[in-house]
Design a protein around this motif. Structure first.
Motif, short mmCIF file in Angstrom:
data_model
loop_
_atom_site.label_atom_id
_atom_site.label_comp_id
_atom_site.label_asym_id
_atom_site.label_seq_id
_atom_site.Cartn_x
_atom_site.Cartn_y
_atom_site.Cartn_z
N ARG A 472 0.84 -1.21 0.00
CA ARG A 472 0.00 0.00 0.00
C ARG A 472 0.88 1.26 0.00
O ARG A 472 0.63 2.20 -0.76
N GLN A 473 1.90 1.23 0.82
CA GLN A 473 2.83 2.34 0.88
C GLN A 473 3.50 2.58 -0.49
O GLN A 473 3.64 3.73 -0.93
N ALA A 474 3.87 1.50 -1.13
CA ALA A 474 4.51 1.62 -2.45
C ALA A 474 3.55 2.29 -3.44
O ALA A 474 3.93 3.20 -4.18
N TRP A 475 2.32 1.83 -3.43
CA TRP A 475 1.35 2.35 -4.38
C TRP A 475 1.06 3.83 -4.11
O TRP A 475 1.00 4.65 -5.03
N GLU A 476 0.91 4.17 -2.84
CA GLU A 476 0.64 5.58 -2.51
C GLU A 476 1.81 6.46 -2.92
O GLU A 476 1.61 7.58 -3.41
N LEU A 477 3.00 5.95 -2.72
CA LEU A 477 4.19 6.70 -3.10
C LEU A 477 4.22 6.92 -4.62
O LEU A 477 4.47 8.03 -5.12
N VAL A 478 3.95 5.86 -5.36
CA VAL A 478 3.94 5.97 -6.83
C VAL A 478 2.90 7.00 -7.26
O VAL A 478 3.17 7.88 -8.09
N ARG A 479 1.71 6.92 -6.68
CA ARG A 479 0.61 7.82 -7.07
C ARG A 479 0.96 9.26 -6.72
O ARG A 479 0.76 10.18 -7.51
N ASP A 480 1.51 9.44 -5.52
CA ASP A 480 1.85 10.80 -5.07
C ASP A 480 2.95 11.40 -5.95
O ASP A 480 2.87 12.56 -6.35
N VAL A 481 3.98 10.61 -6.20
CA VAL A 481 5.08 11.13 -7.01
C VAL A 481 4.58 11.43 -8.42
O VAL A 481 4.91 12.48 -9.00
N ALA A 482 3.75 10.56 -8.96
CA ALA A 482 3.22 10.80 -10.31
C ALA A 482 2.42 12.10 -10.32
O ALA A 482 2.53 12.91 -11.25
N GLY A 483 1.63 12.31 -9.26
CA GLY A 483 0.85 13.55 -9.16
C GLY A 483 1.76 14.77 -9.17
O GLY A 483 1.49 15.77 -9.85
N SER A 484 2.85 14.68 -8.43
CA SER A 484 3.74 15.83 -8.33
C SER A 484 4.50 16.08 -9.63
O SER A 484 4.97 17.18 -9.88
N LEU A 485 4.65 15.02 -10.44
CA LEU A 485 5.39 15.17 -11.71
C LEU A 485 4.51 15.72 -12.83
O LEU A 485 5.00 16.25 -13.81
N ARG A 486 3.21 15.51 -12.67
CA ARG A 486 2.32 15.96 -13.75
C ARG A 486 2.27 17.48 -13.74
O ARG A 486 2.22 18.09 -12.68
N PRO A 487 2.29 18.07 -14.88
CA PRO A 487 2.32 19.53 -14.97
C PRO A 487 1.03 20.16 -14.44
O PRO A 487 -0.01 19.52 -14.43
#
Lengths: 487, 487
Positions: A472-487
Motif C-alpha cells: 500500500r505504501q509503495a502504491w501511494e508513493l507511486v501515485r503521489d510522485v506521479a501527481g507531483s510530476l504531472r504539470p
C-alpha cells in the motif's frame, strides 16, 4: 586474547575458541538486529560510485585485527552500503528472501564446510540433498521419475540442461569430438520466447551454439510464446539444414511472469524430438499452491525443469534445483572421474557427476530448515499471500485514472505504467522519472523493464517480510510522485 | 511462540523476531561447539549408503516445526553424518578450512542476502569484492594490471578463462556465430599437462572443444609439464590444420602439487599467440610467503590466473578468484544486458558482466574478514607452517624402511607409498589396504592418487586446525597399520 594469534593447541591456527564463540554470537545478534531494523534503511544505499571503496584501505593489513574491530567496520561501512534485498520494501526484479531458518542453515553449512563432490566426502550432504529435492518434487507435484539436485544458479542449471540436450543428439558425440571443424555437424539451434531470461543466451554462447542460432520466438499479447511461431521457426531451420536441439519454455518470465503454453510446446518438442527445458526459476515455488498448479500444466512432460528456492522459497542465495527426468542424461554428459577421486562405494550418488562444477557447498541444509520451519502449508500460505497482494495492487492500478496495467498478473509481479497525455516517448520519459523519484525516497525499490519497446514499472512481491502495508505504501508513493510530476 | 506462524507485523512471514534471534544464537553456539569438538569425531562418518536417508521422512512436513526441533535433528543426524572437512585430521584431497572469521562472514552474507549482479543491486558487495581481490593480488605479488573477481569454483573460473580465449580468436566470432556447421573453423585445441585438474576437461567438454581436442602434455619425473612436448603438440596440431587456443599451466597440481615451468610455457604461448591460464587454485595462497614465490616465477605473464581462497586461505567454500590481465576480454565474452537489468550508473563494475552466472552471492565479505582477522603476516605464517609440517612428514617417510616418497614436496602435500616386497601390482594392493585400514580407524583421513599408474597415498596439510601433533599421529598410524599388514 592472544593478539598475534599463534597456532594454539585447541583451535590450531584458527581464532582462540573463546574469541571465535563470541564473534559467532555477535554475528548472530548482528543478523537478528539487521532483520529487525532493515525496514528503517532506505532500500537503496545513498552511495555514489566509489564512495565506499574510498573508505576501504588500499592495502591489506599485515597484522591480525580483533574480530570486534572487523565487525564494527562491518556494521558501520558494509551493512549500510548494501542494497537491502531483505527489506520489506524491496519490490524490484524478483524479490527474494534470506529467511531466518535459511540464515541458520548457512551458518551451520559454513561451520561444517563440507565439499559434497562425492558421497564419501559427505554422506549427509549428499543424502539430504537427494531427500530435500525429492520433498520439493512432491511439493510442486512433479512425478516420481524426476530427480533433483542443487546448483548455484539457474544460469548453471539451464546450461547443464542445454549441455545434456546437445550431448543427446544422435551421432554427434560432442563431448568427445567437439563442435568445431566438423563437416558432419550443421549449425545447432535453440529456441525460447522473446521474454525468456538472458541466462538462456549466455548458456547458448558458452556452449558454442552462438547467438545467431538462438531463436527468440515471438510472444502473444499476454507475453506467452506463440507455439505456431515456434513450429514455423523449427521448420525453417530444418529446411535450411540446421539442427534444432532444445526449447526453453518459461513459467514465470522475468519481465511479466507470463506463462508459456507448455502443453503445446511439449507436443512440438515430442514430435520434433527436441529437449524441453522449463525455466520456472522464479514461479516454480507457486506450484506448491494447488490453486495455481494449472499454470504449470504440461511441465511434467519436460526433460528438465529449473526452480530456484533462493527466489521465492525464502532460502538465501544460492540454491537452484534442476530436476531431470532421466538423470543418466546428465551423468553421461558430465561424468569424468580422475584417479584422485575414484571411490569405492557402489550405488551411491556422487554429486560431481551431475554437472560442471567439482566443488559443491552443502546447500540442502538451508532448504531443509526452511521447509521444516515453515511447513509446506506455511510456505503455500506465504506464496498465496504474495499473489493476493499483487492482485490487490493490480486492482488499485486498474481503477486509477492515468495508470494502466502493462501485463496480466498470474503470480506476484505487477507491471504497470503511468499514461500521462503525450507521445509514447514522452510517456516513457515520464515513467522513467517516476521510477527514479520513487526509488529516491527510500522505503520502496521498484525496477523497470521494457515491453513492446515501452518503458514499464515492475513491482515484485516475494520477500517474506513484505506485508500489505508495504504494498500500500509503495502504491501511494507511486501515485503521489506521479501527481507531483504531472504539470 | 506462535506455532502456526502467521505473518506478523514485525517480521512479516519470517519467524517471529525472538524465535529468529534465539535460533541464530543457538546456531552460533552449535558452530562453536562443533569446532571445539570436531577432533573427537572420526573424520569419515560410520555410515553405510542410504543409512542417513532412511532416517529422513520420505515426505515433507505440512505444518511448521519449531526451530529447536530442527536444530536438535541437525545435531543428532546431520552433524555426525558429514565427512568432517573441518577436522584437524582431514588430510585428504586438498585440506580446506571454514575458519571462524569466514563462518562469521557467511552468517552475515546470508542475513544481507544480496545479489551483487549489478553495482546498483549492492554497491558495498561490488566495491568490497573489487577491493578484497586487489588486496589478494598485492598479497600474492601480481602486477597492478591484474583484476580479480570471485566465482564459486575453479571449475567456473577456468571455464570463463577458456571461453575468453575462444572468444579472442581472430575472425572466429564464436559468441555470435557459434562453433557448429562452420567450414571456416578448424578443430580447436587446448593444452594442459597430464597432471592438470579434471575441471580442465569438463570446461573443454562444455565449451564444445571436445575431449579429442584436449591435449594432455606429458610431464617429467617431477610431474611438471614438458615444454618441448607442449611445443611439439602445438606444432603437430597446426600442421594438421587444427587451431590451438589456450594452454592451462598449473602451479600446484592436484595429485602432487607439482609446478609446471611457467616461464617456458609462457614463452611458447607468446610465440604461438595462445591464451595462458594458470591454475593455482590450491597453491596460489602460498605466493603470500616470499620464500615460496619463486615457484610462481613467470605467472605474471599469464592472461588469467585462478586461485581459490576456499582451498588454502581458510575461507569457507565457495570462493574462487579469477584474475585476468585484461578484464575487457571477459566483458566482451560474456556481457549481455537485458532490458530489465539496464542501469544508469556510469563507470561502475557490474559483476554480472564478467561471467556466466547472473546471481552472485556476497562472497567478498568472508574473505575480507579472514584477511583482516589473521593479517597477511598471520596467513603467511600458517601456510609456512603447513609447508614445514609437510617437509617434516616427508623426512620421516624418507628415512623409514619400507616406505618411499612418490613425488617432490614443493608445498604442503606429501605423496608416498609403502614398498613391501612383491610385484608393483601387489604393492598397489598393499597400499590400497593400508589406506582403507588407516581411514577406518577414525582420527585421520588420507586420500590416494595414481602416479605413473601406481597407487599412491596423498596427505594434504591445509586445514587451519591441523598441528604437528596431528601429522605425527597420522604418520604413526600409517606406520603401525603397515606393520600389522606385513606378513
Amino acid at each position: 586474547m592472544d593478539s598475534s594469534r599463534k597456532p594454539s593447541a585447541g583451535s590450531g591456527g584458527d581464532l582462540p575458541a573463546d574469541e571465535l564463540r563470541s564473534a559467532l554470537r555477535r554475528a548472530a545478534d548482528l543478523a537478528a538486529d539487521y532483520l529487525e531494523g532493515v525496514g528503517d534503511y532506505p532500500v537503496l544505499p545513498p552511495l555514489a560510485p566509489g564512495e565506499l571503496a574510498a573508505k576501504l584501505p588500499a592495502a591489506p593489513p599485515r597484522r591480525p585485527q580483533p574480530m570486534d574491530a572487523v565487525l564494527d567496520d562491518y556494521r558501520e561501512l558494509i551493512e549500510p552500503g548494501v542494497t537491502h534485498w531483505n527489506h520489506p520494501g524491496f519490490l524490484a526484479y524478483f524479490a527474494i528472501s534470506g529467511s531466518g531458518p535459511g540464515i541458520v542453515g548457512e551458518t551451520l553449512s559454513a561451520a561444517l564446510n563440507v565439499n559434497a563432490m562425492l558421497w564419501r566426502t559427505s554422506p549427509a550432504a549428499t543424502e539430504l540433498e537427494e531427500r530435500v529435492c525429492d520433498w520439493l518434487r512432491q511439493m510442486v507435484g512433479l512425478p516420481a521419475g524426476f530427480r533433483g539436485h542443487i546448483n548455484d544458479t539457474a544460469s548453471i542449471s539451464t546450461l547443464l540442461a542445454l549441455a545434456a540436450a546437445r550431448h543427446r543428439l544422435p551421432g554427434a558425440a560432442i563431448r568427445e569430438r567437439g563442435m568445431a571443424g566438423r563437416v558432419d555437424l550443421p549449425p545447432l539451434t535453440v529456441y525460447a520466447s522473446d521474454q525468456a531470461h538472458s541466462s538462456f543466451d549466455k548458456a547458448a554462447m558458452t556452449l558454442g551454439f552462438g547467438l545467431e542460432q538462438v531463436r527468440r520466438v515471438p510472444s502473444d499479447d499476454a507475453f506467452r510464446m506463440n507455439p505456431a511461431a515456434l513450429a514455423a521457426s523449427i521448420a525453417e531451420d530444418r529446411a535450411a539444414g540446421r539442427l534444432p536441439v532444445a526449447v526453453v519454455a518459461t513459467v514465470g518470465t522475468t519481465s511479466t511472469t507470463s506463462v508459456d503454453p507448455i502443453e503445446e510446446i511439449s507436443a512440438i518438442c515430442a514430435r520434433e524430438r527436441l529437449w524441453l527445458h522449463v525455466d520456472a526459476a522464479y514461479a516454480g515455488s507457486a506450484a506448491i499452491c494447488l490453486e495455481l498448479r494449472q499454470l504449470f500444466a504440461g511441465w511434467e512432460a519436460a526433460d528438465s525443469i529449473v526452480m530456484n528456492p533462493h527466489k521465492w522459497l525464502f532460502t538465501p542465495v544460492d540454491c537452484s534445483v534442476l530436476f531431470v527426468r532421466d538423470v543418466e542424461q546428465l551423468v553421461s554428459t558430465f561424468s569424468l572421474i580422475p584417479d584422485y577421486l575414484q571411490s569405492a562405494e557402489q550405488g551411491v550418488t556422487n554429486l560431481m557427476d551431475l554437472g560442471l562444477q567439482l566443488g559443491r557447498r552443502f546447500r540442502a541444509l538451508k532448504l531443509w530448515m526452511v521447509i521444516r520451519a515453515f511447513g509446506v502449508d506455511g510456505l503455500a500460505e506465504r506464496i498465496r499471500e504474495h499473489c493476493r497482494l499483487a492482485r490487490q495492487l493490480a486492482g488499485w492500478i486498474e481503477t486509477e485514472p492515468g495508470f494502466e496495467l502493462a501485463a496480466p498478473v498470474p503470480f506476484s509481479v505487477v507491471c504497470f505504467r503511468a499514461v500521462p497525455p503525450g507521445s509514447p516517448e514522452e510517456q516513457d520519459r515520464f515513467n522513467e522519472r517516476l521510477l527514479a523519484e520513487v526509488n529516491a525516497v527510500g522505503p520502496i525499490f521498484l525496477s523497470h523493464t521494457r515491453l513492446r519497446d515501452r518503458y514499464v514499472l515492475h513491482a515484485a512481491i516475494g520477500n517474506i517480510r513484505t506485508t500489505e502495508e508495504h504494498v500500500r505504501q509503495a502504491w501511494e508513493l507511486v501515485r503521489d510522485v506521479a501527481g507531483s510530476l504531472r504539470p
